[in-house]
Design a protein around this motif. Structure first.
Motif, PDB file in Angstrom:
ATOM      1  N   TYR A  42       0.857  -1.180   0.000  1.00 59.85           N
ATOM      2  CA  TYR A  42       0.000   0.000   0.000  1.00 59.85           C
ATOM      3  C   TYR A  42       0.896   1.235   0.000  1.00 59.85           C
ATOM      4  O   TYR A  42       1.702   1.433   0.915  1.00 59.85           O
ATOM      5  CB  TYR A  42      -0.921  -0.018   1.224  1.00 59.85           C
ATOM      6  CG  TYR A  42      -1.761  -1.275   1.291  1.00 59.85           C
ATOM      7  CD1 TYR A  42      -2.861  -1.444   0.446  1.00 59.85           C
ATOM      8  CD2 TYR A  42      -1.446  -2.320   2.166  1.00 59.85           C
ATOM      9  CE1 TYR A  42      -3.623  -2.598   0.477  1.00 59.85           C
ATOM     10  CE2 TYR A  42      -2.199  -3.480   2.209  1.00 59.85           C
ATOM     11  CZ  TYR A  42      -3.283  -3.614   1.366  1.00 59.85           C
ATOM     12  OH  TYR A  42      -4.034  -4.764   1.400  1.00 59.85           O
ATOM     13  N   PHE A  43       0.764   2.046  -1.051  1.00 64.68           N
ATOM     14  CA  PHE A  43       1.588   3.238  -1.209  1.00 64.68           C
ATOM     15  C   PHE A  43       0.793   4.492  -0.832  1.00 64.68           C
ATOM     16  O   PHE A  43      -0.388   4.607  -1.168  1.00 64.68           O
ATOM     17  CB  PHE A  43       2.065   3.366  -2.664  1.00 64.68           C
ATOM     18  CG  PHE A  43       3.014   2.283  -3.095  1.00 64.68           C
ATOM     19  CD1 PHE A  43       4.343   2.289  -2.698  1.00 64.68           C
ATOM     20  CD2 PHE A  43       2.576   1.248  -3.927  1.00 64.68           C
ATOM     21  CE1 PHE A  43       5.221   1.292  -3.109  1.00 64.68           C
ATOM     22  CE2 PHE A  43       3.439   0.260  -4.341  1.00 64.68           C
ATOM     23  CZ  PHE A  43       4.765   0.273  -3.930  1.00 64.68           C
ATOM     24  N   PHE A  44       1.463   5.416  -0.135  1.00 64.00           N
ATOM     25  CA  PHE A  44       0.824   6.663   0.281  1.00 64.00           C
ATOM     26  C   PHE A  44       1.736   7.840  -0.058  1.00 64.00           C
ATOM     27  O   PHE A  44       2.965   7.715  -0.046  1.00 64.00           O
ATOM     28  CB  PHE A  44       0.522   6.647   1.779  1.00 64.00           C
ATOM     29  CG  PHE A  44      -0.389   5.529   2.201  1.00 64.00           C
ATOM     30  CD1 PHE A  44      -1.753   5.633   2.038  1.00 64.00           C
ATOM     31  CD2 PHE A  44       0.131   4.349   2.745  1.00 64.00           C
ATOM     32  CE1 PHE A  44      -2.598   4.595   2.412  1.00 64.00           C
ATOM     33  CE2 PHE A  44      -0.700   3.317   3.125  1.00 64.00           C
ATOM     34  CZ  PHE A  44      -2.071   3.438   2.951  1.00 64.00           C
ATOM     35  N   SER A  45       1.115   8.961  -0.331  1.00 62.97           N
ATOM     36  CA  SER A  45       1.886  10.164  -0.653  1.00 62.97           C
ATOM     37  C   SER A  45       2.472  10.764   0.619  1.00 62.97           C
ATOM     38  O   SER A  45       2.005  10.490   1.733  1.00 62.97           O
ATOM     39  CB  SER A  45       0.985  11.197  -1.341  1.00 62.97           C
ATOM     40  OG  SER A  45       0.013  11.689  -0.422  1.00 62.97           O
ATOM     41  N   ALA A  46       3.487  11.615   0.431  1.00 63.10           N
ATOM     42  CA  ALA A  46       4.098  12.299   1.580  1.00 63.10           C
ATOM     43  C   ALA A  46       3.066  13.159   2.297  1.00 63.10           C
ATOM     44  O   ALA A  46       3.073  13.259   3.533  1.00 63.10           O
ATOM     45  CB  ALA A  46       5.272  13.147   1.099  1.00 63.10           C
ATOM     46  N   PHE A  47       2.158  13.758   1.532  1.00 61.06           N
ATOM     47  CA  PHE A  47       1.122  14.593   2.147  1.00 61.06           C
ATOM     48  C   PHE A  47       0.221  13.753   3.048  1.00 61.06           C
ATOM     49  O   PHE A  47      -0.096  14.147   4.175  1.00 61.06           O
ATOM     50  CB  PHE A  47       0.298  15.277   1.056  1.00 61.06           C
ATOM     51  CG  PHE A  47      -0.845  16.094   1.591  1.00 61.06           C
ATOM     52  CD1 PHE A  47      -0.612  17.351   2.139  1.00 61.06           C
ATOM     53  CD2 PHE A  47      -2.143  15.611   1.559  1.00 61.06           C
ATOM     54  CE1 PHE A  47      -1.656  18.111   2.647  1.00 61.06           C
ATOM     55  CE2 PHE A  47      -3.196  16.356   2.056  1.00 61.06           C
ATOM     56  CZ  PHE A  47      -2.949  17.609   2.609  1.00 61.06           C
ATOM     57  N   GLU A  48      -0.215  12.588   2.555  1.00 58.77           N
ATOM     58  CA  GLU A  48      -1.073  11.712   3.372  1.00 58.77           C
ATOM     59  C   GLU A  48      -0.346  11.277   4.639  1.00 58.77           C
ATOM     60  O   GLU A  48      -0.924  11.274   5.737  1.00 58.77           O
ATOM     61  CB  GLU A  48      -1.492  10.492   2.553  1.00 58.77           C
ATOM     62  CG  GLU A  48      -2.454  10.783   1.413  1.00 58.77           C
ATOM     63  CD  GLU A  48      -2.726   9.565   0.556  1.00 58.77           C
ATOM     64  OE1 GLU A  48      -3.896   9.183   0.427  1.00 58.77           O
ATOM     65  OE2 GLU A  48      -1.756   8.986   0.008  1.00 58.77           O
ATOM     66  N   LEU A  49       0.905  10.890   4.485  1.00 59.24           N
ATOM     67  CA  LEU A  49       1.668  10.405   5.636  1.00 59.24           C
ATOM     68  C   LEU A  49       1.916  11.507   6.656  1.00 59.24           C
ATOM     69  O   LEU A  49       1.940  11.252   7.865  1.00 59.24           O
ATOM     70  CB  LEU A  49       3.000   9.819   5.156  1.00 59.24           C
ATOM     71  CG  LEU A  49       2.907   8.582   4.251  1.00 59.24           C
ATOM     72  CD1 LEU A  49       4.288   8.199   3.729  1.00 59.24           C
ATOM     73  CD2 LEU A  49       2.290   7.407   5.000  1.00 59.24           C
ATOM     74  N   SER A  50       2.093  12.715   6.187  1.00 59.73           N
ATOM     75  CA  SER A  50       2.403  13.830   7.090  1.00 59.73           C
ATOM     76  C   SER A  50       1.245  14.160   8.020  1.00 59.73           C
ATOM     77  O   SER A  50       1.441  14.823   9.042  1.00 59.73           O
ATOM     78  CB  SER A  50       2.793  15.066   6.284  1.00 59.73           C
ATOM     79  OG  SER A  50       1.683  15.582   5.558  1.00 59.73           O
TER      80      SER A  50
END
Length: 593
Positions: free
Chosen positions: A272-280
């Motif tokens: 499952y890949f997430f963007s830096a924005f989502e992770l932040s």
């Protein structure tokens, strides 16, 4: 259709082999057919994860495969069917390799009899060594232990089961009556447990629901073996089984990381890949400014694991860094999240099944096959009652009530996201005033990587059954209208009735009347009489395909409203419809010239 073509059409076979020279006896050429000697075929295909279907006599197949048989753990499932496909027989691999379940599915597709001789099948016991597959779990423990457990079960000895993770619905099955289910605080040592179901690594017979998300951060070009070793060490430190892995989670900048992608493919672990924005946006216990400067988020491993679990899990291992050894490259950060419920949508299946009017003779082959495949059946209780005679002893039934449709669909979807094979059952056709629309709406609201397989299996609708019983009422343009205003405003329903009347459509009226909703049918008839002759034929078809079935012919003018209820469908003719010799006919116009 010849058997080989039927097998190919059933989508149960990936490749068809035929002995050298036998193609001459075929009535027609079959695309993709491979000629091979039986010995060469077996040498190539004798693998534990294969399922082989032989067409011919059991004796010939036994003699053919005898030199290849080694063990239950490594031999493939062997099925045998006769040339007329009257029977499908499990010869080997009924449990661990899924032969019995596959035979049932194939028999349903071919409309054949299934013959399984295993103890669990003949005695209606829960096949402890294979039932977890239908729930999306993975099996652990050695072959010797499993053989002892299955022998114990066949002798009807009491088996002690401890389950800490995964759905416990299966415990309601009648076949579980001889099991003793332990709770966490029961005073008994773990050594006395016969079957363990959970995420921990136990040296005994076990099933492992997918409840651990691995959050991963790594240096560019980290070796696959470095990542694998880090995961192994993390799981050993926490006493967890690798079989309980739900998936991997990381930042989308790692979507081309060769070592990570290779590891995922090798173990069939989804990433499952997430963007830096989502992770932040995720609060984590150990954020890092270094990671923030490098990746645009203060956390990768911890944030990704929590996000993949939809914030419903808890961190059981904060991020830990593992370094490469000599002649290796890279470093990897691992965080572990434990989920309350399993999460394996890539394994789950949600089947929308139309069960037809009620009579099992009207159940389509496709629907029967889907029912055979599912570990869980969910539906309105009376509809499930009509299917009860074909429900397997290891298939759980969940009854729902009317007006609880959304809860029913959500429950089915939630189970499928856990990795369970679920059948959501409607009467008639699930795509015609059934559960398919609501279930699809909920499914589409899930993120793409959280969606299980979604399939709709057509059934015979009550209006089709009514047409067959009446004669040919729908031979010209027609429409169906539901008079229930629970989900559709009455003014909108009224517009549709008027439009159908003006357009001279034959009508199939669903949900014509209920105890609380008793005026809409009279209003509908009044609207139709504005455009149609009072003598227009109307059929009252009630409880079609069931023992209480009744059919009456009336007219718009003489329709007895007190004989109509929610178990009724009405067929209202157009200006050309007639009743002749008690048959309802809407002419197509073939004789108009």
């Amino acid at each position: 259709m010849p058997l080989l073509e039927r097998l190919q059409a059933s989508k149960h076979v990936d490749q068809i082999f035929i002995s050298v020279g036998s193609t001459l006896s075929l009535e027609k050429k079959i695309d993709g057919l491979v000629e091979s000697s039986p010995i060469d075929f077996l040498k190539d295909q004798w693998q534990g994860n294969n399922k082989l279907i032989f067409v011919g006599s059991i004796g010939a197949v036994v003699r053919l495969i005898a030199p290849f048989i080694r063990s239950k753990e490594n031999d493939p499932a062997i099925l045998v069917t006769d040339s007329k496909a009257k029977n499908v027989i499990t010869l080997l691999g009924g449990h661990k390799q899924g032969g019995d379940r596959f035979a049932s599915e194939l028999a349903a597709a071919l409309e054949a009899e299934v013959i399984c001789t295993s103890d669990s099948f003949t005695e209606s016991r829960i096949p402890l060594d294979c039932f977890g597959e239908g729930w999306g779990w993975k099996r652990g423990g050695g072959g010797v232990g499993w053989r002892k457990l299955m022998i114990s079960q066949s002798k009807e000895q009491k088996n002690i089961v401890f389950q800490s993770k995964g759905s416990k619905l299966w415990q309601q099955l009648k076949g579980c009556s001889n099991f003793s289910f332990l709770e966490k605080n029961d005073p008994i040592s773990f050594e006395n447990i016969d079957l363990y179901i959970g995420q921990e690594n136990r040296n005994k017979c076990s099933w492992h629901p997918p409840t651990i998300i691995i959050g991963i951060g790594c240096e560019r070009n980290t070796d696959e073996k470095v990542i694998q070793r880090a995961i192994n060490q993390s799981f050993n430190q926490n006493g967890l089984s690798l079989l309980s892995i739900s998936g991997l989670a990381t930042i989308d900048r790692k979507n081309d990381e060769i070592g990570l992608l290779s590891l995922s493919k090798t173990h069939e672990w989804p990433i499952y890949f997430f963007s830096a924005f989502e992770l932040s946006k995720v609060n984590v216990p150990t954020p890092s400014n270094v990671v923030l400067n490098e990746m645009g988020t203060p956390s990768v491993a911890e944030a990704a694991a929590l996000l993949a679990g939809d914030h419903r899990g808890r961190l059981i291992q904060n991020k830990q860094i593992y370094y490469s050894k000599e002649e290796e490259s890279g470093a990897v950060t691992i965080a572990l999240v434990e989920l309350e419920n399993p999460f394996a949508p890539h394994k789950g299946e949600l089947h929308l099944i139309g069960s037809g009017p009620g009579d099992l003779k009207m159940l389509t082959s496709d629907s029967r096959q889907a029912l055979t495949r599912c570990a869980v059946w969910i539906g309105y209780g009376p509809y499930l009652n009509y299917l009860e005679s074909i429900r397997g002893h290891d298939q759980i039934r969940i009854d729902s009530k009317l007006t609880f449709e959304k809860d029913r669909c959500q429950h089915a979807l939630d189970l499928a996201k856990q990795g369970v094979k679920v059948g959501l059952i409607s009467s008639g056709d699930s795509g015609i005033y059934g559960m398919a629309g609501l279930a699809l709406d909920l499914w589409l609201n899930e993120r793409l990587d959280s969606r299980p397989l979604f399939e709709v299996h057509p059934g015979i609708s009550s209006f089709q059954m009514a047409a067959a019983k009446l004669g040919a009422p729908f031979m010209h343009d027609f429409c169906s209208i539901s008079l229930s205003d629970l989900l559709t405003p009455w003014n909108q329903i009224e517009k549709r009735i008027k439009s159908a009347a003006i357009g001279d459509f034959v009508l199939a009226i669903f949900n014509p009347k209920s105890i609380k909703r008793d005026w809409q049918l009279k209003k509908t008839v009044d609207l139709l009489l504005e455009c149609r002759n009072p003598s227009t034929p109307v059929a009252i078809a009630r409880q079609l395909g069931r023992p209480e079935e009744s059919i009456e012919i009336h007219t718009l003018e003489t329709l007895p409203f007190d004989r109509v209820d929610m178990l009724t469908i009405l067929v209202i003719g157009n200006s050309q419809s007639v009743i002749k010799n008690n048959k309802f006919l809407t002419p197509r116009g073939y004789f108009s010239n």
